[in-house]
Design a protein around this motif. Sequence first.
Motif, mmCIF file in Angstrom:
data_model
loop_
_atom_site.group_PDB
_atom_site.id
_atom_site.type_symbol
_atom_site.label_atom_id
_atom_site.label_comp_id
_atom_site.label_asym_id
_atom_site.label_seq_id
_atom_site.Cartn_x
_atom_site.Cartn_y
_atom_site.Cartn_z
ATOM 1 N N ARG A 92 -95.457 -40.510 59.193
ATOM 2 C CA ARG A 92 -94.180 -40.822 58.531
ATOM 3 C C ARG A 92 -93.025 -40.716 59.529
ATOM 4 N N LEU A 93 -93.040 -39.695 60.385
ATOM 5 C CA LEU A 93 -91.999 -39.577 61.399
ATOM 6 C C LEU A 93 -92.002 -40.778 62.333
ATOM 7 N N ARG A 94 -93.188 -41.212 62.725
ATOM 8 C CA ARG A 94 -93.307 -42.366 63.611
ATOM 9 C C ARG A 94 -92.732 -43.611 62.937
ATOM 10 N N ALA A 95 -92.986 -43.772 61.636
ATOM 11 C CA ALA A 95 -92.439 -44.908 60.900
ATOM 12 C C ALA A 95 -90.920 -44.850 60.824
ATOM 13 N N GLU A 96 -90.374 -43.635 60.946
ATOM 14 C CA GLU A 96 -88.922 -43.449 60.913
ATOM 15 C C GLU A 96 -88.321 -43.407 62.324
ATOM 16 N N ASP A 97 -89.126 -43.804 63.327
ATOM 17 C CA ASP A 97 -88.679 -43.864 64.729
ATOM 18 C C ASP A 97 -88.280 -42.497 65.282
ATOM 19 N N VAL A 98 -88.964 -41.448 64.812
ATOM 20 C CA VAL A 98 -88.776 -40.105 65.372
ATOM 21 C C VAL A 98 -89.931 -39.845 66.337
ATOM 22 N N SER A 99 -89.613 -39.467 67.561
ATOM 23 C CA SER A 99 -90.644 -39.274 68.578
ATOM 24 C C SER A 99 -91.312 -37.918 68.396
ATOM 25 N N ALA A 100 -92.524 -37.922 67.848
ATOM 26 C CA ALA A 100 -93.290 -36.690 67.645
ATOM 27 C C ALA A 100 -94.495 -36.684 68.577
ATOM 28 N N ALA A 101 -94.274 -37.049 69.834
ATOM 29 C CA ALA A 101 -95.368 -37.130 70.808
ATOM 30 C C ALA A 101 -96.094 -35.795 70.899
ATOM 31 N N ARG A 102 -97.420 -35.852 70.937
ATOM 32 C CA ARG A 102 -98.227 -34.634 70.863
ATOM 33 C C ARG A 102 -98.193 -33.820 72.146
ATOM 34 N N ASP A 103 -97.755 -34.413 73.244
ATOM 35 C CA ASP A 103 -97.715 -33.678 74.514
ATOM 36 C C ASP A 103 -96.409 -32.929 74.728
ATOM 37 N N GLY A 104 -95.494 -32.992 73.761
ATOM 38 C CA GLY A 104 -94.227 -32.284 73.878
ATOM 39 C C GLY A 104 -93.121 -33.083 74.518
ATOM 40 N N SER A 105 -93.359 -34.363 74.798
ATOM 41 C CA SER A 105 -92.332 -35.184 75.434
ATOM 42 C C SER A 105 -91.320 -35.727 74.433
ATOM 43 N N GLY A 106 -91.556 -35.493 73.152
ATOM 44 C CA GLY A 106 -90.621 -35.923 72.124
ATOM 45 C C GLY A 106 -89.830 -34.740 71.586
ATOM 46 N N VAL A 107 -89.754 -34.620 70.267
ATOM 47 C CA VAL A 107 -88.933 -33.563 69.659
ATOM 48 C C VAL A 107 -89.764 -32.417 69.105
ATOM 49 N N VAL A 108 -91.104 -32.484 69.243
ATOM 50 C CA VAL A 108 -91.940 -31.394 68.726
ATOM 51 C C VAL A 108 -92.807 -30.822 69.844
ATOM 52 N N TYR A 109 -93.095 -29.541 69.701
ATOM 53 C CA TYR A 109 -94.036 -28.847 70.571
ATOM 54 C C TYR A 109 -95.128 -28.235 69.697
ATOM 55 N N GLU A 138 -88.198 -21.658 73.984
ATOM 56 C CA GLU A 138 -88.700 -21.272 75.300
ATOM 57 C C GLU A 138 -89.266 -22.487 76.046
ATOM 58 N N ALA A 139 -89.981 -23.345 75.323
ATOM 59 C CA ALA A 139 -90.525 -24.549 75.946
ATOM 60 C C ALA A 139 -89.401 -25.471 76.402
ATOM 61 N N TYR A 140 -88.388 -25.648 75.574
ATOM 62 C CA TYR A 140 -87.254 -26.506 75.917
ATOM 63 C C TYR A 140 -86.534 -25.990 77.162
ATOM 64 N N LEU A 141 -86.464 -24.669 77.300
ATOM 65 C CA LEU A 141 -85.766 -24.063 78.435
ATOM 66 C C LEU A 141 -86.644 -23.984 79.689
ATOM 67 N N GLY A 142 -87.863 -24.504 79.616
ATOM 68 C CA GLY A 142 -88.714 -24.530 80.784
ATOM 69 C C GLY A 142 -89.470 -23.250 81.033
ATOM 70 N N ARG A 143 -89.629 -22.423 80.011
ATOM 71 C CA ARG A 143 -90.297 -21.135 80.169
ATOM 72 C C ARG A 143 -91.745 -21.154 79.706
ATOM 73 N N CYS A 144 -92.267 -22.316 79.365
ATOM 74 C CA CYS A 144 -93.658 -22.463 78.944
ATOM 75 C C CYS A 144 -94.381 -23.402 79.896
#
Length: 294
Positions: A180-197, A265-271
């Motif tokens: 559903r997120l993908r259909a709404e053009d929200v990047s939920a890439a599984r590798d963390g390159s989008g908006v989810v980890y 923590e992931a966003y700040l580069g600590r993971c």
Amino acid sequence: MTSGHAIRSNHLNARRRTDNTGQQTASVVDTSVERADGPVNTHGKKVGMRVAGVDLAAEADRTGLAILNVGERESLNAQMTIDELLLGADDPAIRNAITQAGRTGIDVPLGWPQKFVEFVSDHASGSLSAPVTTDREWRRGLALRETDRSVQRCTGVWPLSVATERIAYAAMRWAGIEARLRAEDVSAARDGSGVVYEVYPAAALKAWGLQHRGYKGQKNSEVRHRLVDDLSAKFPNLEWNGHRDLCVADDNALDAVLAAIIALEAYLGRCEPAPAELKSSARREGWIWVPRND
């Protein structure tokens, strides 16, 4: 929110009313904040964003959802305030939180092992080649993702197998939410390159040197009480904002807060990101972001 027990959920409801006007917002992260391969703010940039954490269960009534407000300070240790904490998060609530937050930590496997996917497909079509053996090692090769093996190597903790454990039911739910997120053009890439980890609280707690086992279930509230105290010492910039008691009372709430902290923590580069040789598998299978043990 449509169901469950909410604490201070007025702000999230206000966000949903905004969404109902037809306006789609992919992120509310401050535009002055730029993602980097390493920590931000080392050159005076300000952190100012909302970070979500989801402890995803197969059913909404056992799903926790937390929202952290991260203050704007010229420091890597900006104030983190638990703005919202909800038990009983349904799919629309989760999608709404993800689209309104800068980043979101999801405590569930985001994909299945590629070898397992191929195995099931080949078996279904009758084209499976006969294996040399069907021993334990062969089965584990099908059941575990590359990120599962990586987590075990760096922390000693084995994540649950999404191919063989009941966590698969929650992963199925996530697959539907992701679609559903993908259909709404929200990047939920599984590798963390989008908006989810993808996050795993037990591995994070182990990396931080905190108790990572035996804190779940109603009977272990005293253990959670000590763990909350330890988290307060580990993160003195964390403001519980009246939600501390719920985290002690329910491990789903605590894991949602942990998921949000790990996402920050992931966003700040600590993971640890996926190494170059595993990036392609991370895009298909998911990647668990584990805090660096430093």
